[in-house]
Design a protein around this motif. Structure first.
Motif, PDB file in Angstrom:
ATOM      1  N   VAL A 213       0.900  -1.217   0.102  1.00 42.42           N
ATOM      2  CA  VAL A 213      -0.006   0.012   0.082  1.00 42.42           C
ATOM      3  C   VAL A 213       0.846   1.293  -0.072  1.00 42.42           C
ATOM      4  O   VAL A 213       0.409   2.150  -0.544  1.00 42.42           O
ATOM      5  CB  VAL A 213      -0.970   0.102   1.077  1.00 42.42           C
ATOM      6  CG1 VAL A 213      -1.615   1.196   1.387  1.00 42.42           C
ATOM      7  CG2 VAL A 213      -2.007  -1.143   1.284  1.00 42.42           C
ATOM      8  N   ARG A 214       1.926   1.272   0.895  1.00 46.44           N
ATOM      9  CA  ARG A 214       2.775   2.477   1.077  1.00 46.44           C
ATOM     10  C   ARG A 214       3.579   2.754  -0.039  1.00 46.44           C
ATOM     11  O   ARG A 214       3.931   3.933  -0.407  1.00 46.44           O
ATOM     12  CB  ARG A 214       3.564   2.410   2.243  1.00 46.44           C
ATOM     13  CG  ARG A 214       2.702   2.413   3.372  1.00 46.44           C
ATOM     14  CD  ARG A 214       3.648   2.532   4.620  1.00 46.44           C
ATOM     15  NE  ARG A 214       2.899   2.639   5.990  1.00 46.44           N
ATOM     16  CZ  ARG A 214       3.079   3.299   6.982  1.00 46.44           C
ATOM     17  NH1 ARG A 214       4.362   3.738   6.930  1.00 46.44           N
ATOM     18  NH2 ARG A 214       2.421   3.327   7.953  1.00 46.44           N
ATOM     19  N   PHE A 215       4.181   1.701  -0.564  1.00 48.01           N
ATOM     20  CA  PHE A 215       5.573   2.023  -1.517  1.00 48.01           C
ATOM     21  C   PHE A 215       5.263   1.696  -3.098  1.00 48.01           C
ATOM     22  O   PHE A 215       6.193   1.305  -3.683  1.00 48.01           O
ATOM     23  CB  PHE A 215       6.785   1.111  -0.878  1.00 48.01           C
ATOM     24  CG  PHE A 215       7.188   1.530   0.336  1.00 48.01           C
ATOM     25  CD1 PHE A 215       7.021   2.597   1.154  1.00 48.01           C
ATOM     26  CD2 PHE A 215       7.650   0.500   1.149  1.00 48.01           C
ATOM     27  CE1 PHE A 215       7.115   3.002   2.213  1.00 48.01           C
ATOM     28  CE2 PHE A 215       8.234   0.767   2.453  1.00 48.01           C
ATOM     29  CZ  PHE A 215       7.865   1.904   3.138  1.00 48.01           C
ATOM     30  N   THR A 216       4.078   1.896  -3.406  1.00 52.55           N
ATOM     31  CA  THR A 216       3.717   1.615  -4.800  1.00 52.55           C
ATOM     32  C   THR A 216       4.502   2.335  -5.949  1.00 52.55           C
ATOM     33  O   THR A 216       4.863   1.597  -6.898  1.00 52.55           O
ATOM     34  CB  THR A 216       2.397   1.947  -4.968  1.00 52.55           C
ATOM     35  OG1 THR A 216       2.098   3.088  -4.513  1.00 52.55           O
ATOM     36  CG2 THR A 216       1.218   0.903  -4.519  1.00 52.55           C
ATOM     37  N   LYS A 217       5.181   3.588  -5.660  1.00 52.22           N
ATOM     38  CA  LYS A 217       5.681   4.196  -6.333  1.00 52.22           C
ATOM     39  C   LYS A 217       7.043   3.961  -6.379  1.00 52.22           C
ATOM     40  O   LYS A 217       8.188   4.405  -7.285  1.00 52.22           O
ATOM     41  CB  LYS A 217       5.371   5.800  -6.180  1.00 52.22           C
ATOM     42  CG  LYS A 217       4.026   6.051  -6.548  1.00 52.22           C
ATOM     43  CD  LYS A 217       3.771   7.573  -6.840  1.00 52.22           C
ATOM     44  CE  LYS A 217       2.422   7.979  -7.312  1.00 52.22           C
ATOM     45  NZ  LYS A 217       1.616   8.550  -5.945  1.00 52.22           N
ATOM     46  N   ARG A 218       7.615   3.275  -5.526  1.00 55.01           N
ATOM     47  CA  ARG A 218       9.092   2.918  -5.467  1.00 55.01           C
ATOM     48  C   ARG A 218       9.516   1.863  -6.251  1.00 55.01           C
ATOM     49  O   ARG A 218       8.770   1.037  -6.888  1.00 55.01           O
ATOM     50  CB  ARG A 218       9.426   2.544  -4.082  1.00 55.01           C
ATOM     51  CG  ARG A 218       9.281   3.584  -2.960  1.00 55.01           C
ATOM     52  CD  ARG A 218      10.361   3.237  -1.980  1.00 55.01           C
ATOM     53  NE  ARG A 218      10.014   4.067  -0.879  1.00 55.01           N
ATOM     54  CZ  ARG A 218      10.182   3.881   0.541  1.00 55.01           C
ATOM     55  NH1 ARG A 218      11.113   2.890   0.811  1.00 55.01           N
ATOM     56  NH2 ARG A 218      10.088   4.896   1.325  1.00 55.01           N
ATOM     57  N   ALA A 219      10.807   2.100  -7.189  1.00 57.31           N
ATOM     58  CA  ALA A 219      11.445   1.281  -7.969  1.00 57.31           C
ATOM     59  C   ALA A 219      11.819   0.014  -7.367  1.00 57.31           C
ATOM     60  O   ALA A 219      11.667  -1.147  -7.869  1.00 57.31           O
ATOM     61  CB  ALA A 219      12.760   1.991  -8.509  1.00 57.31           C
ATOM     62  N   TRP A 220      12.298   0.007  -6.154  1.00 52.71           N
ATOM     63  CA  TRP A 220      12.676  -1.182  -5.335  1.00 52.71           C
ATOM     64  C   TRP A 220      11.328  -1.639  -4.571  1.00 52.71           C
ATOM     65  O   TRP A 220      10.777  -1.015  -3.632  1.00 52.71           O
ATOM     66  CB  TRP A 220      13.859  -0.879  -4.499  1.00 52.71           C
ATOM     67  CG  TRP A 220      14.008  -2.015  -3.448  1.00 52.71           C
ATOM     68  CD1 TRP A 220      13.959  -2.109  -2.200  1.00 52.71           C
ATOM     69  CD2 TRP A 220      14.521  -3.328  -3.741  1.00 52.71           C
ATOM     70  NE1 TRP A 220      14.124  -3.218  -1.530  1.00 52.71           N
ATOM     71  CE2 TRP A 220      14.680  -4.164  -2.561  1.00 52.71           C
ATOM     72  CE3 TRP A 220      14.780  -4.083  -5.157  1.00 52.71           C
ATOM     73  CZ2 TRP A 220      14.999  -5.416  -2.502  1.00 52.71           C
ATOM     74  CZ3 TRP A 220      15.102  -5.407  -4.921  1.00 52.71           C
ATOM     75  CH2 TRP A 220      15.614  -5.912  -3.765  1.00 52.71           C
ATOM     76  N   HIS A 221      11.002  -3.077  -4.974  1.00 49.47           N
ATOM     77  CA  HIS A 221      10.197  -3.489  -4.072  1.00 49.47           C
ATOM     78  C   HIS A 221      10.494  -4.174  -2.871  1.00 49.47           C
ATOM     79  O   HIS A 221      11.114  -5.197  -2.675  1.00 49.47           O
ATOM     80  CB  HIS A 221       9.213  -4.531  -4.913  1.00 49.47           C
ATOM     81  CG  HIS A 221       7.916  -5.076  -4.250  1.00 49.47           C
ATOM     82  ND1 HIS A 221       6.694  -4.597  -4.110  1.00 49.47           N
ATOM     83  CD2 HIS A 221       7.758  -6.275  -3.580  1.00 49.47           C
ATOM     84  CE1 HIS A 221       6.011  -5.316  -3.455  1.00 49.47           C
ATOM     85  NE2 HIS A 221       6.681  -6.453  -2.903  1.00 49.47           N
ATOM     86  N   VAL A 222      10.191  -3.510  -1.727  1.00 45.65           N
ATOM     87  CA  VAL A 222      10.668  -4.151  -0.318  1.00 45.65           C
ATOM     88  C   VAL A 222      10.111  -5.479  -0.007  1.00 45.65           C
ATOM     89  O   VAL A 222       9.031  -5.816   0.161  1.00 45.65           O
ATOM     90  CB  VAL A 222      10.448  -3.096   0.693  1.00 45.65           C
ATOM     91  CG1 VAL A 222      10.844  -3.875   2.154  1.00 45.65           C
ATOM     92  CG2 VAL A 222      10.845  -2.009   0.499  1.00 45.65           C
ATOM     93  N   PRO A 223      11.021  -6.742   0.023  1.00 46.96           N
ATOM     94  CA  PRO A 223      10.601  -7.883   0.194  1.00 46.96           C
ATOM     95  C   PRO A 223      10.236  -7.998   1.635  1.00 46.96           C
ATOM     96  O   PRO A 223      11.184  -7.647   2.590  1.00 46.96           O
ATOM     97  CB  PRO A 223      11.800  -8.962  -0.359  1.00 46.96           C
ATOM     98  CG  PRO A 223      12.956  -7.933  -0.395  1.00 46.96           C
ATOM     99  CD  PRO A 223      12.517  -6.563  -0.268  1.00 46.96           C
ATOM    100  N   VAL A 224       9.402  -8.899   2.045  1.00 49.88           N
ATOM    101  CA  VAL A 224       9.190  -9.389   3.588  1.00 49.88           C
ATOM    102  C   VAL A 224       9.815 -10.876   3.532  1.00 49.88           C
ATOM    103  O   VAL A 224       9.211 -11.766   2.867  1.00 49.88           O
ATOM    104  CB  VAL A 224       7.783  -9.147   3.698  1.00 49.88           C
ATOM    105  CG1 VAL A 224       7.437  -9.518   5.406  1.00 49.88           C
ATOM    106  CG2 VAL A 224       7.358  -7.921   3.546  1.00 49.88           C
ATOM    107  N   VAL A 225      10.658 -10.990   4.400  1.00 46.76           N
ATOM    108  CA  VAL A 225      11.207 -12.259   4.334  1.00 46.76           C
ATOM    109  C   VAL A 225      11.142 -12.943   5.823  1.00 46.76           C
ATOM    110  O   VAL A 225      11.196 -12.159   6.814  1.00 46.76           O
ATOM    111  CB  VAL A 225      12.821 -12.388   4.179  1.00 46.76           C
ATOM    112  CG1 VAL A 225      13.600 -13.556   4.104  1.00 46.76           C
ATOM    113  CG2 VAL A 225      13.019 -11.531   2.941  1.00 46.76           C
ATOM    114  N   GLY A 226      10.659 -14.136   6.057  1.00 46.39           N
ATOM    115  CA  GLY A 226      10.436 -14.943   7.375  1.00 46.39           C
ATOM    116  C   GLY A 226      11.669 -15.625   7.671  1.00 46.39           C
ATOM    117  O   GLY A 226      12.530 -16.178   6.747  1.00 46.39           O
ATOM    118  N   ALA A 227      12.221 -15.539   8.927  1.00 47.61           N
ATOM    119  CA  ALA A 227      13.522 -16.271   9.325  1.00 47.61           C
ATOM    120  C   ALA A 227      13.099 -16.523  10.772  1.00 47.61           C
ATOM    121  O   ALA A 227      12.527 -16.000  11.595  1.00 47.61           O
ATOM    122  CB  ALA A 227      14.458 -15.185   8.938  1.00 47.61           C
ATOM    123  N   SER A 228      13.877 -17.395  11.088  1.00 48.19           N
ATOM    124  CA  SER A 228      14.004 -17.876  12.585  1.00 48.19           C
ATOM    125  C   SER A 228      15.797 -17.640  13.020  1.00 48.19           C
ATOM    126  O   SER A 228      16.400 -18.924  12.750  1.00 48.19           O
ATOM    127  CB  SER A 228      13.320 -19.133  12.802  1.00 48.19           C
ATOM    128  OG  SER A 228      13.700 -19.382  14.309  1.00 48.19           O
TER     129      SER A 228
END
Ligand SMILES: Nc1nc2c(ncn2[C@@H]2O[C@H](COP(=O)(O)OP(=O)(O)O)[C@@H](O)[C@H]2O)c(=O)[nH]1
Ligand SMILES: [Mg+2]
Length: 321
Positions: A213-228
């Motif tokens: 929703v927030r970063f639609t206009k950004r060239a870089w798409h911020v990935p959401v990564v799961g980790a432990s």
């Protein structure tokens, strides 16, 4: 008699004692630091700098340790700079970090440095950036910069990073708090750590949506990564996301991206030192008081001072023009 070897020369030979000393000079604001860094400056810029930030307890140190472990298994050397805004260097909180990081400390391909915040906010960012520059010049391939994401001082530290990894974990309102604290805005990669705990999937979904929703206009798409990090899971995925961000930055112009951050560094450094010089013990306070006593208005005094201070700046442009 041979001249005493400079710290810069010793660092070029791979002397870790010199490395530690020069970072201390940066940390203490030692006037000798600038010349040493200048001598090393052509060696700065080869490392990839990964900033790791997030709320206290999210698992930043654990993740940094894991990232370092994987990088070492890939035969990449790692320099770690951990900035703690509250604890003194030998304090309890940092000691915990150091013990956990200990399995890395016997490896000559890893160097770990904890820094306590000292003096002004700008001082912290400057010291951290300088420490990264020194680690970079020393030759570490990957630099991990851990800082608590709690406020502007810590965000300024992130100007030294090429890729900013924001670490969050499931827990009461963590996603919302992160948004409030502006953590999403500084993220190039979002990591939901402690994916072994309940609520991780929910947080990942929330963040994925928020980013969308927030970063639609950004060239870089911020990935959401799961980790432990605690159970060594998903660490490769974090590094893969960092590698993709790196490829993106390099494709869109690494030089320009770094220059932009360096300009910020210079700006902060100049503002901070100027303020110290102007309003410190040797400063202008007395003169301003005198002029106010003569009935000169604050605006007029400020205008006159600005004119005087910036006078030298305009001359080179006039000469060129
Ligand atoms: N369950 C779980 N606990 C973790 C994980 N990663 C770190 N922790 C724990 O979370 C606590 C805070 O970790 P730490 O790395 O010091 O967090 P930092 O303050 O962000 O540096 C420690 O007790 C860790 O053992 C994880 O993936 N799962
Ligand atoms: Mg930590």
């Amino acid at each position: 008699m041979a001249a005493v070897e400079t710290l810069a020369a010793r660092i070029e030979r791979g002397d870790r004692t010199a490395l530690a000393r020069l970072i201390s000079w940066a940390e203490n604001g030692d006037a000798r630091f600038a010349a040493e860094l200048a001598a090393l400056w052509t060696k700065v810029g080869r490392a990839w700098r990964i900033g790791v930030t997030g709320p206290p307890g999210a698992g930043k140190s654990t993740l940094v340790n894991e990232l370092a472990r994987i990088e070492r298994s890939r035969e990449r050397t790692v320099g770690i700079c951990a900035v703690d805004p509250s604890s003194p260097f030998t304090g309890g909180a940092l000691l915990g970090d150091r013990i956990r990081m200990d399995d890395r400390t016997m490896d000559p391909g890893v160097y770990i440095r904890s820094m306590a915040s000292r003096g002004s906010h700008g001082g912290l960012a400057r010291a951290a950036a300088s420490a990264c520059d020194v680690l970079d010049a020393f030759g570490f391939a990957t630099i991990l910069l851990e800082t608590v994401g709690v406020g502007q001082a810590e965000y300024d530290v992130l100007d030294a990073a090429d890729t900013v990894v924001v670490v969050l974990c499931p827990g009461a309102g963590d996603g919302i708090q992160a948004m409030k604290a502006g953590l999403l805005e500084v993220a190039d990669v979002l990591v939901v750590n402690k994916s072994d705990l309940p609520g991780a999937e929910r947080l990942m979904n929330d963040l994925t949506e928020a980013v969308h929703v927030r970063f639609t206009k950004r060239a870089w798409h911020v990935p959401v990564v799961g980790a432990s990090a605690g159970t060594s899971k998903g660490i490769e995925d974090v590094l893969e996301a960092v590698a993709q961000h790196r490829a993106h930055v390099e494709a869109s112009g690494l030089g320009a991206a770094r220059t932009k951050k360096r300009v910020e560094q210079v700006r902060h450094s100049v503002s901070e030192q100027l303020a110290e010089r102007l309003w410190g013990p040797e400063g202008l306070r007395g003169r301003v008081e005198t002029e106010l006593g003569r009935g000169v208005s604050p605006h007029a005094i400020a205008a006159a001072l600005l004119e005087e201070i910036t006078h030298g700046l305009t001359r080179p442009a006039e000469v060129r023009g």
